[in-house]
Design a protein around this motif. Structure first.
Motif, PDB file in Angstrom:
ATOM      1  N   LYS A   4       0.823  -1.198   0.000  1.00  9.99           N
ATOM      2  CA  LYS A   4       0.000   0.000   0.000  1.00  9.99           C
ATOM      3  C   LYS A   4       0.860   1.251   0.000  1.00  9.99           C
ATOM      4  O   LYS A   4       2.014   1.251   0.431  1.00  9.99           O
ATOM      5  CB  LYS A   4      -0.924   0.014   1.215  1.00  9.99           C
ATOM      6  CG  LYS A   4      -2.000  -1.058   1.198  1.00  9.99           C
ATOM      7  CD  LYS A   4      -2.951  -0.872   2.369  1.00  9.99           C
ATOM      8  CE  LYS A   4      -4.086  -1.889   2.324  1.00  9.99           C
ATOM      9  NZ  LYS A   4      -5.038  -1.684   3.442  1.00  9.99           N
ATOM     10  N   SER A   5       0.276   2.356  -0.471  1.00 13.71           N
ATOM     11  CA  SER A   5       0.974   3.634  -0.424  1.00 13.71           C
ATOM     12  C   SER A   5       1.117   4.085   1.020  1.00 13.71           C
ATOM     13  O   SER A   5       0.378   3.640   1.905  1.00 13.71           O
ATOM     14  CB  SER A   5       0.191   4.688  -1.203  1.00 13.71           C
ATOM     15  OG  SER A   5      -1.037   4.990  -0.530  1.00 13.71           O
ATOM     16  N   TRP A   6       2.059   4.993   1.257  1.00 16.81           N
ATOM     17  CA  TRP A   6       2.240   5.478   2.627  1.00 16.81           C
ATOM     18  C   TRP A   6       0.997   6.209   3.116  1.00 16.81           C
ATOM     19  O   TRP A   6       0.649   6.140   4.293  1.00 16.81           O
ATOM     20  CB  TRP A   6       3.490   6.331   2.760  1.00 16.81           C
ATOM     21  CG  TRP A   6       3.478   7.680   2.047  1.00 16.81           C
ATOM     22  CD1 TRP A   6       4.019   7.977   0.830  1.00 16.81           C
ATOM     23  CD2 TRP A   6       2.931   8.909   2.547  1.00 16.81           C
ATOM     24  NE1 TRP A   6       3.839   9.301   0.529  1.00 16.81           N
ATOM     25  CE2 TRP A   6       3.178   9.905   1.575  1.00 16.81           C
ATOM     26  CE3 TRP A   6       2.266   9.270   3.710  1.00 16.81           C
ATOM     27  CZ2 TRP A   6       2.777  11.243   1.722  1.00 16.81           C
ATOM     28  CZ3 TRP A   6       1.860  10.596   3.870  1.00 16.81           C
ATOM     29  CH2 TRP A   6       2.110  11.559   2.885  1.00 16.81           C
ATOM     30  N   GLU A 410       7.455   7.540   2.403  1.00 17.62           N
ATOM     31  CA  GLU A 410       6.967   8.863   2.827  1.00 17.62           C
ATOM     32  C   GLU A 410       8.073   9.906   2.691  1.00 17.62           C
ATOM     33  O   GLU A 410       9.260   9.590   2.792  1.00 17.62           O
ATOM     34  CB  GLU A 410       6.469   8.822   4.265  1.00 17.62           C
ATOM     35  CG  GLU A 410       7.564   8.576   5.305  1.00 17.62           C
ATOM     36  CD  GLU A 410       7.080   8.711   6.738  1.00 17.62           C
ATOM     37  OE1 GLU A 410       6.502   9.762   7.061  1.00 17.62           O
ATOM     38  OE2 GLU A 410       7.299   7.755   7.525  1.00 17.62           O
TER      39      GLU A 410
END
Length: 566
Positions: A4-6, A410
């Motif tokens: 998943k994305s940050w 991030e």
């Protein structure tokens, strides 16, 4: 979660934390909106969400709580529930928590009540006392993210199942051994290296006394929670001002000890291998007595037996008594040994705003009227000392920080993008040169302190100076940490006390002020009496290494004098 994305990982974590707040403690959307428009969230505002019995509990200071818990005037479960609920409300209106473990805390409180029922005595010197923790301290079964999204559901980024949620900071174990109840972990800035509290996980924590201002950092969530009375005492850390700045900004108290007075074993940290100027575990609270009761409890466990880095030094009550014997019940000098206090108004690089200067004048007047000696304090350059300290913090070229960021992808938060951008690390030779510069700076400061000894041989007991060149700062305008970083370089012990609050009618802009440099000009350009109105003004009292008992006593004396002087 790894794919998943940050942003998605952060959102999932925030949602999971919010879900841990019991349904009957959740506030309505209307109340959220009301809180957003409210300038001051403390006192009557947050208390409006509580029952009368709960308000009575959270208004007690730490010593009062411990006394009532120790005599069964209050039960641990009732106290834990009052603080858990208040912390839950505080987080919903002020965004100040990273971790919630209220169920675990209430179970612990019930066990402590049962212990008292069975044994007829408290389980320790902190029996039933709720203690909050900055999100660097490991608690079994609970995440420690330290503001890094890549640390979610890991042990400091490591997914080893033998470590994840299995490690406990020694200082947490010591609190529990004395009967404390830990119940939440508070917000901090990404990397810890920031005077405000902002990260990519939960966003920003503002000042609950004035939401137009910052709560400080890096132990900012602690300061904010305590200002809202969601905790009477908690633990933070300090490597550049991190327990002092939030206390000063939020109108509370803090103690930064010499770095190895309390245990740092198994406490998460940024750049943990930078040991030239290590971070200190510090205590933050809503009263001076809060700091003392936790310090004495922790040192009473003899932490040096389990952490070889801790100096084997119990709490020395005789030093407190000797210091307090020099004053009467109102803090006035009683005989031939008045306090001898240095006072620093301006470190020569950045001049404090009018509210800070007025606070210093109040202290000066109170000391002098009470028979104590006030000494002008003009020490070696704070800016030079702060620069040496900063270069050590940057010495790995940002490698450790960027390694943690890479775990999730991030970015660095905006205030740190330049100062901690990735660069080549310094060489061993440069590190050695910096070490010599740091040692020389410490020697020069010590020599200066000794030079202020009076003609009759009385040494300066402590000196008092700003924590920052402003009261609780407007977000994005924290420009200079020289007033705090110098103390970390020296490794002196420091207590912060609230003195007054900014007043737009009194703390006016000085049209004739001539800035000392561009940074000073930028700081003064940001001073707005209206915006800062009501902001707490805290000052720091500094003693030499390993004088925690003395600095606590002097802080108590100065607080008495300010109260009587006002």
């Amino acid at each position: 979660m790894a794919h998943k994305s940050w942003q998605d990982r952060a959102a999932a974590k925030v949602a999971a934390t919010a879900a841990k707040i019991p349904e009957h403690w959740r506030i309505s959307s209307q109340d959220h909106e009301k809180a957003r428009r409210q300038k001051d969230l403390t006192g009557p505002f947050i208390e409006s969400f509580l029952f009368e019995k709960e308000v009575a509990i959270i208004r007690l200071d730490t010593v009062g709580l411990v006394a009532k818990l120790g005599t069964r005037a209050l039960r641990c479960v009732d106290v834990a529930e009052a603080y858990c609920k208040t912390a839950a409300i505080a987080h919903q209106i002020n965004n100040c928590l990273h971790e919630i473990f209220f169920d675990q805390a209430l179970q612990r409180a019930a066990e402590l009540d049962q212990y008292y029922d069975e044994h007829g005595k408290p389980a320790g010197s902190l029996h039933g006392l709720p203690v909050s923790l900055k999100d660097q301290f490991h608690v079994k079964g609970i995440d420690t993210t330290m503001g890094y999204i890549g640390w979610i559901d890991t042990f400091e980024g490591d997914s080893d199942p033998n470590k994840v949620h299995k490690i406990e900071s020694q200082v947490v174990s010591d609190l529990l051994s004395e009967g404390a109840v830990v119940f939440c972990k508070t917000s901090l800035p990404q990397t810890l290296m920031c005077g405000e509290t902002i990260n990519n996980l939960i966003g920003q924590t503002l000042n609950p006394i004035n939401q137009g201002l910052s709560c400080g950092g890096s132990s900012g969530g602690e300061g904010a929670l305590q200002a809202l009375r969601g905790s009477s005492v908690g633990l933070g850390t300090d490597i550049g001002g991190s327990v002092r700045i939030p206390a000063a900004f939020c109108g509370t108290y803090s103690l930064k000890p010499t770095h190895n007075r309390l245990s740092y074993r198994n406490v998460a940290n940024t750049n943990p291998g930078q040991l030239n100027y290590p971070s200190s575990v510090g205590v933050m609270g809503t009263s001076l007595a809060s700091l003392r009761i936790v310090m004495t409890a922790l040192l009473g466990t003899q932490p040096w037996l389990r952490d070889p880095a801790v100096v084997p030094m119990p709490w020395r009550s005789d030093i407190e008594k000797e210091t307090m014997a020099r004053v009467d019940g109102k803090g006035s000098a009683t005989g031939k040994s008045p306090l001898r206090i240095g006072l620093l108004f301006n470190d020569g690089f950045m001049a404090p705003h009018p509210p800070i200067t007025r606070g210093l004048r109040m202290v000066q007047s109170a000391l002098e009227k009470s028979g104590h000696d006030v000494v002008d304090w003009d020490p070696p350059s704070h800016m030079d000392a702060a620069q040496i300290h900063l270069e050590f913090l940057q010495s790995d070229g940002g490698y450790y920080i960027h390694k943690q960021l890479a775990l999730s992808g991030e970015p660095l938060i905006t205030p740190l993008r330049e100062i901690f951008k990735l660069r080549p690390p310094v060489s061993a030779i440069t590190t050695e040169e910096l070490s010599v510069q740091g040692r020389t700076s410490c020697e020069a400061y010590s020599d200066y302190w000794n030079s202020k000894t009076s003609a009759d041989g009385r040494e300066v007991d402590a000196f008092i100076m700003p924590v920052a060149p402003h009261a609780a700062v407007m977000p994005g305008r924290y420009l200079y940490t020289g007033y705090t970083e110098v103390v970390n370089l020296l490794d002196y012990c420091t207590a912060v006390i609230p003195v007054t609050r900014a007043d737009r009618a009194v703390d006016l802009v000085d049209p004739g002020y001539k800035p000392m440099n561009d940074a000073d000009a930028k700081n003064w350009a940001g001073y707005d009496p209206e915006a800062y109105d009501g902001a707490p003004v805290g000052l720091q009292i500094v003693c030499r290494k390993y004088e925690e008992e003395k600095v606590c006593a002097i802080a108590r004396i100065v607080s008495m004098l300010i109260e009587n002087h006002t």
